[in-house]
Scaffold this motif. Structure first.
Motif, mmCIF file in Angstrom:
data_model
loop_
_atom_site.group_PDB
_atom_site.id
_atom_site.type_symbol
_atom_site.label_atom_id
_atom_site.label_comp_id
_atom_site.label_asym_id
_atom_site.label_seq_id
_atom_site.Cartn_x
_atom_site.Cartn_y
_atom_site.Cartn_z
ATOM 1 N N CYS A 1 27.181 59.931 37.203
ATOM 2 C CA CYS A 1 26.322 58.750 36.996
ATOM 3 C C CYS A 1 27.121 57.445 37.032
ATOM 4 N N ARG A 2 28.222 57.457 37.786
ATOM 5 C CA ARG A 2 29.113 56.296 37.780
ATOM 6 C C ARG A 2 28.433 55.049 38.346
ATOM 7 N N ARG A 3 27.580 55.246 39.341
ATOM 8 C CA ARG A 3 26.864 54.093 39.904
ATOM 9 C C ARG A 3 25.923 53.479 38.876
ATOM 10 N N PHE A 4 25.352 54.298 38.004
ATOM 11 C CA PHE A 4 24.467 53.793 36.955
ATOM 12 C C PHE A 4 25.261 52.995 35.916
ATOM 13 N N TYR A 5 26.424 53.522 35.534
ATOM 14 C CA TYR A 5 27.285 52.778 34.607
ATOM 15 C C TYR A 5 27.714 51.450 35.228
ATOM 16 N N ASN A 6 27.973 51.473 36.517
ATOM 17 C CA ASN A 6 28.342 50.258 37.237
ATOM 18 C C ASN A 6 27.243 49.205 37.096
ATOM 19 N N PHE A 7 26.009 49.641 37.247
ATOM 20 C CA PHE A 7 24.868 48.727 37.113
ATOM 21 C C PHE A 7 24.785 48.155 35.697
ATOM 22 N N LEU A 8 24.973 49.011 34.687
ATOM 23 C CA LEU A 8 24.880 48.549 33.300
ATOM 24 C C LEU A 8 25.977 47.537 32.975
ATOM 25 N N MET A 9 27.198 47.822 33.421
ATOM 26 C CA MET A 9 28.296 46.890 33.152
ATOM 27 C C MET A 9 28.112 45.581 33.911
ATOM 28 N N ALA A 10 27.573 45.677 35.124
ATOM 29 C CA ALA A 10 27.303 44.462 35.893
ATOM 30 C C ALA A 10 26.251 43.608 35.192
ATOM 31 N N ASP A 11 25.248 44.257 34.643
ATOM 32 C CA ASP A 11 24.208 43.519 33.929
ATOM 33 C C ASP A 11 24.782 42.810 32.706
ATOM 34 N N ASN A 12 25.690 43.475 32.009
ATOM 35 C CA ASN A 12 26.325 42.848 30.848
ATOM 36 C C ASN A 12 27.201 41.670 31.268
ATOM 37 N N MET A 13 27.927 41.836 32.379
ATOM 38 C CA MET A 13 28.763 40.744 32.872
ATOM 39 C C MET A 13 27.911 39.547 33.283
ATOM 40 N N LYS A 14 26.774 39.810 33.901
ATOM 41 C CA LYS A 14 25.879 38.713 34.282
ATOM 42 C C LYS A 14 25.435 37.916 33.057
ATOM 43 N N LYS A 15 25.119 38.623 31.985
ATOM 44 C CA LYS A 15 24.682 37.937 30.766
ATOM 45 C C LYS A 15 25.789 37.046 30.214
ATOM 46 N N ILE A 16 27.030 37.549 30.236
ATOM 47 C CA ILE A 16 28.150 36.742 29.734
ATOM 48 C C ILE A 16 28.354 35.507 30.600
ATOM 49 N N ILE A 17 28.342 35.704 31.917
ATOM 50 C CA ILE A 17 28.559 34.580 32.834
ATOM 51 C C ILE A 17 27.442 33.550 32.709
ATOM 52 N N LEU A 18 26.205 34.025 32.670
ATOM 53 C CA LEU A 18 25.070 33.105 32.606
ATOM 54 C C LEU A 18 25.007 32.363 31.272
ATOM 55 N N SER A 19 25.576 32.943 30.233
ATOM 56 C CA SER A 19 25.604 32.240 28.947
ATOM 57 C C SER A 19 26.531 31.030 28.991
ATOM 58 N N HIS A 20 27.391 30.972 30.026
ATOM 59 C CA HIS A 20 28.307 29.836 30.185
ATOM 60 C C HIS A 20 28.049 29.101 31.501
ATOM 61 N N ARG A 21 26.828 29.170 31.984
ATOM 62 C CA ARG A 21 26.548 28.579 33.296
ATOM 63 C C ARG A 21 26.832 27.080 33.325
ATOM 64 N N GLY A 22 26.652 26.411 32.190
ATOM 65 C CA GLY A 22 26.910 24.977 32.151
ATOM 66 C C GLY A 22 28.368 24.637 32.386
ATOM 67 N N SER A 23 29.269 25.534 31.981
ATOM 68 C CA SER A 23 30.701 25.293 32.152
ATOM 69 C C SER A 23 31.234 25.822 33.479
ATOM 70 N N LEU A 24 30.590 26.869 33.999
ATOM 71 C CA LEU A 24 31.119 27.541 35.183
ATOM 72 C C LEU A 24 30.539 27.028 36.494
ATOM 73 N N PHE A 25 29.334 26.455 36.446
ATOM 74 C CA PHE A 25 28.677 26.025 37.678
ATOM 75 C C PHE A 25 28.437 24.514 37.637
ATOM 76 N N GLY A 26 28.685 23.881 38.742
ATOM 77 C CA GLY A 26 28.479 22.439 38.820
ATOM 78 C C GLY A 26 29.386 21.818 39.858
ATOM 79 N N ASN A 27 29.278 20.519 40.019
ATOM 80 C CA ASN A 27 30.047 19.821 41.051
ATOM 81 C C ASN A 27 31.548 19.856 40.795
ATOM 82 N N ALA A 28 31.932 19.908 39.522
ATOM 83 C CA ALA A 28 33.355 19.848 39.190
ATOM 84 C C ALA A 28 33.997 21.229 39.112
ATOM 85 N N THR A 29 33.302 22.276 39.524
ATOM 86 C CA THR A 29 33.831 23.633 39.439
ATOM 87 C C THR A 29 33.954 24.243 40.824
ATOM 88 N N LYS A 30 34.553 25.440 40.856
ATOM 89 C CA LYS A 30 34.717 26.158 42.116
ATOM 90 C C LYS A 30 33.448 26.903 42.511
#
Length: 434
Positions: free
Chosen positions: A260-289
């Protein structure tokens, strides 16, 4: 059916016999359910001592003798502990049972790029058995921090054994700490861990260091030690648990459905998305990469590889996903680690493919300072112990790390002063005379 006897009618109801075929179907259904339970829970699997790969040296003999849990049978909970999936699921959802609440002090370290690294410092609850000052510098798993239950359990156990503990909070992992630069933790960036270790060395100039890494943290600490020999100064030993060693080789296995490694991959990706999106103000914008298109691709990502390609590799300017995985994997640095190194993995870890375990096994066969311990059961950072159903608060993993650390401290204590870990660049007078 009615019968007449002496003027009275005797009514007898005769139930039809249950068809034999129906009995057979019920038995088959029960047998099928039992078979599935036995297979899923892996109940027929035997318990065994870890498979240890090491070279026969005085130090390794001393460590295995002084840390007997490494050579004794690991017995997981009877009903579910032999299932790597259930061990992993319990770790993922609960972390640990009866988790302690160690009280620490949070430290903030400014980085050169404007980021702010944080770690929590926990003082020992008593003197160490050797009388020395020893600090555990700990790097948690992916997206984890000092408040996770498995970290708190390990810290609490270590404190009772006389260890000071410093636990890195991965950049961006704490929900209540804002990013101060457009960057968060990656698979193998050692900057924050190096900053924490430098702080500990400066504030506690006489302390010895025990380096501990869990999962992704194992990759970071091994890479940190192998990047520069000076990083190994004052380090007694290093313990890595459940890491995958090579992100490039691991990413291929994460697209497979076995275990079920592909399923675990999906779950971890979903968790990573939540972490990244919680900092969208700092990570996304004109002054960022990052660009708006990257944010759109992030929303539709279903695997860690897609997130790494869209977001993670750009934090350090890697031109391709292959380059990112190559440069951030400890497999290219771990051979430079000369301090005693204990690598622990589980054969039923659904996240670490068996093909990746040739890396630590080969390393232990070639280098005298490496011991590779492979348990039959334990899942990913599970390693629960218990009689039948309810696991014990302390896991086999916690006991092994502290037991190995205790053995290393004893070994260090009995060495001549000229050979101690703080004197890596000196030799004994007898050696100089020779």
């Amino acid at each position: 059916m009615a019968t007449q006897d002496s003027g009275y009618y005797d009514y007898t109801i005769v139930a039809p016999e249950m068809p034999a075929m129906f009995d057979g179907m019920k038995l088959a259904a029960v047998a099928t359910v039992l078979y599935v339970i036995v297979r899923c829970l892996n109940l027929k699997s035997p318990t065994a001592a870890p498979d240890i790969t090491y070279q026969d040296t005085p130090l390794n003999r001393f460590l295995l003798k002084s840390c007997p849990i490494l050579t004794k049978e690991y017995i997981p909970p009877l009903l579910w502990g032999k299932s790597g999936h259930l061990q992993t699921a319990l770790y993922g959802k609960m972390g640990r049972v009866s988790c302690p609440h160690p009280i620490g002090l949070r430290k903030y370290l400014p980085m050169q790029d404007g980021a702010t690294a944080t770690f929590d410092l926990f003082e020992p609850m008593g003197d160490h058995r050797t009388g020395d000052d020893v600090t555990m510098v700990i790097c948690p798993g992916i997206g984890n921090h000092s408040e996770k239950h498995y970290i708190r359990t390990f810290v609490g156990h270590s404190q009772k054994e006389g260890y000071r503990c410093a636990v890195l909070n991965h950049l961006g992992a704490l929900p209540n700490i804002e990013l101060t630069s457009p960057r968060m933790f990656t698979y193998g960036c050692t900057w924050e861990f190096a900053s924490m270790v430098g702080y500990i060395k400066k504030m506690f100039p006489h302390t010895h260091l025990i380096v501990v890494g869990f999962s992704l943290g194992g990759n970071i600490v091994c890479k940190f030690l192998g990047e520069n020999r000076t990083n190994q100064e004052r380090v007694l030993c290093c313990v890595s648990v459940c890491q995958g060693y090579s992100a490039l080789r691991a990413q291929e296995t994460f697209l497979q459905w076995d275990q079920c490694r592909r399923f675990y991959n999906f779950l971890m990706a979903d968790n990573m998305k939540k972490i990244i999106l919680s900092h969208r103000g700092s990570l996304f914008g004109n002054a960022t990469k990052m660009e708006d298109a990257d944010l759109s691709r992030l929303y539709t990502a279903t695997s860690l590889m897609q997130i790494d390609e869209t977001i993670m590799r750009k934090f350090h300017g890697h031109n391709s996903l292959k380059e990112y995985y190559e440069k951030e994997s400890c497999v290219h640095y771990i051979h430079n680690v000369d301090v005693p190194l204990l690598l622990v993995n589980s054969a039923d870890d659904p996240l670490v493919h068996g093909s990746l375990l040739t890396i630590p096994r080969t390393l232990a066969e070639k280098k005298q300072n490496v011991i590779f311990a492979l348990t039959l059961h334990g899942g990913h950072l599970g390693f629960f112990e218990g009689a039948v159903l309810v696991p014990q608060p302390l896991t086999w993993m916690d006991k092994v790390i502290v037991g190995y650390a205790n053995a290393m401290c004893q070994w260090e204590k009995q060495k001549p002063p000229c050979q101690k870990s703080g004197n890596l660049n000196t030799s004994c007078p007898e050696e100089k005379a020779a």
